[in-house]
Design a protein around this motif. Structure first.
Motif, mmCIF file in Angstrom:
data_model
loop_
_atom_site.group_PDB
_atom_site.id
_atom_site.type_symbol
_atom_site.label_atom_id
_atom_site.label_comp_id
_atom_site.label_asym_id
_atom_site.label_seq_id
_atom_site.Cartn_x
_atom_site.Cartn_y
_atom_site.Cartn_z
ATOM 1 N N ASP A 98 9.427 7.453 -2.277
ATOM 2 C CA ASP A 98 9.855 6.425 -3.232
ATOM 3 C C ASP A 98 8.702 5.690 -3.908
ATOM 4 O O ASP A 98 8.795 4.495 -4.192
ATOM 5 C CB ASP A 98 10.769 5.402 -2.548
ATOM 6 N N THR A 99 7.597 6.369 -4.150
ATOM 7 C CA THR A 99 6.460 5.711 -4.795
ATOM 8 C C THR A 99 6.388 6.005 -6.285
ATOM 9 O O THR A 99 5.554 5.430 -6.985
ATOM 10 C CB THR A 99 5.137 6.163 -4.153
ATOM 11 N N GLU A 100 7.265 6.918 -6.764
ATOM 12 C CA GLU A 100 7.251 7.341 -8.168
ATOM 13 C C GLU A 100 5.833 7.775 -8.536
ATOM 14 O O GLU A 100 5.219 8.553 -7.837
ATOM 15 C CB GLU A 100 7.776 6.201 -9.054
ATOM 16 N N ASP A 101 5.290 7.253 -9.626
ATOM 17 C CA ASP A 101 3.939 7.655 -10.028
ATOM 18 C C ASP A 101 2.932 6.529 -9.805
ATOM 19 O O ASP A 101 1.877 6.492 -10.431
ATOM 20 C CB ASP A 101 3.928 8.082 -11.495
ATOM 21 N N LYS A 102 3.258 5.609 -8.892
ATOM 22 C CA LYS A 102 2.403 4.444 -8.703
ATOM 23 C C LYS A 102 1.194 4.727 -7.807
ATOM 24 O O LYS A 102 0.219 3.992 -7.826
ATOM 25 C CB LYS A 102 3.216 3.297 -8.094
ATOM 26 N N ASN A 125 10.981 -1.562 -6.244
ATOM 27 C CA ASN A 125 10.805 -0.286 -5.572
ATOM 28 C C ASN A 125 9.501 -0.272 -4.778
ATOM 29 O O ASN A 125 8.426 -0.168 -5.328
ATOM 30 C CB ASN A 125 10.808 0.849 -6.611
#
Length: 282
Positions: A98-102, A125
């Motif tokens: 759940d970190t996406e593109d961070k 998030n």
């Protein structure tokens, strides 16, 4: 300034910190809850998982997987809101949830860098990074800087740990470090069943609970919160120098001792605001 005036000043600072922390925690909780409602995200939703293997880094010149993995001897981790978990595993790998593109990874000449981009407090998030390190994989340094996320380190043997805590908790279990440096922030610190050599710990705001072999020359500087230390091994192997701040001090069941023992493992403790208790478990 008299001792009474010093006490009043420290009490006022402590009260202000507690009030600010309570307000911040409440605000973040409301924002997080609101974000989940607006975004339709629930705690029971399926987590988004991605995996990263250092040997697959296209920007690295090495092509042999086994050789490349062995060359990862240092980790530099800088996270803003994402939580971190480090465990012993069969293969060196990193998982993102759940970190996406961070969060991005980079393997540079044996240093695996894991960095989170700037975090906005309205972001609801908050993901998790999970790192697995094989028992036979030598890592000379683990350098971690945390923000608002929690950190768990379990079952690993590292030459040096350099940890800077943010506003989340730190839990260390069944680990061994030849050099250990921990700078506390605003969360609880728990260390269990571990071996810490040359420990340098400065706590911030929050309780500290340690159950470990503390070897070599070590020092603990307590901030705001209780300090509980249970030293593993023979008590005759320890020598302790302790100074309390505002709060009680107890070593091996005796109150207000400033020195204890004459062993080769030296531990210096400076008290802050909160009780200090040091016991032994042989």
């Amino acid at each position: 300034m008299t001792n009474f005036e010093k006490g009043v000043k420290v009490f006022a600072i402590t009260l202000a910190v507690v009030i600010i922390a309570s307000i911040a925690t409440t605000l973040l909780g409301v924002l997080d809850f609101t974000g989940r409602i607006i975004g339709g995200r629930d705690e029971n939703d399926n987590h988004i998982k991605e995996e990263y293997y250092p040997e697959n880094d296209e920007d690295n010149d090495f092509t042999d997987e086994e050789e490349l993995t062995k060359r990862v001897t240092k980790l530099e981790i800088d996270l803003k809101a994402t939580s971190l978990k480090i465990y012993e595993g069969d293969k060196f790998k990193v998982e993102k949830y759940d970190t996406e593109d961070k969060v991005y990874f980079k393997n540079e000449d044996g240093t695996l860098k894991i960095k989170e981009k700037e975090y906005h407090f309205l972001d609801s998030n908050r993901g998790t990074i999970v790192i697995y390190i094989p028992k036979d994989h030598f890592v000379r340094k683990l350098d971690i800087e945390m923000g608002a996320g929690k950190a768990v380190i379990e079952g690993i043997d590292i030459a040096k740990l350099d940890f800077e805590q943010g506003a989340g908790s730190l839990t260390i279990d069944s680990c061994s470090f030849d050099e250990t440096e921990i700078e506390g922030g605003a969360g609880k610190i728990v260390i269990e069943d571990s071996r810490l050599r040359n420990l340098d710990l400065e706590s911030g705001v929050g309780s500290v609970n340690i159950q470990a072999h503390i070897l070599g020359s070590s020092k603990i500087k307590s901030g705001i919160g209780s300090l509980r230390v249970k030293l593993l091994g023979n008590k005759d192997d320890y020598s302790i120098s302790a100074k309390k701040g505002i709060g009680s001090l107890q070593i091996d069941g005796t109150s207000d001792l400033s020195t204890y023992g004459s062993g080769s493992n030296y531990l210096k403790v400076d008290g802050g605001t909160g009780s200090i208790r040091i016991d032994f478990e042989e």
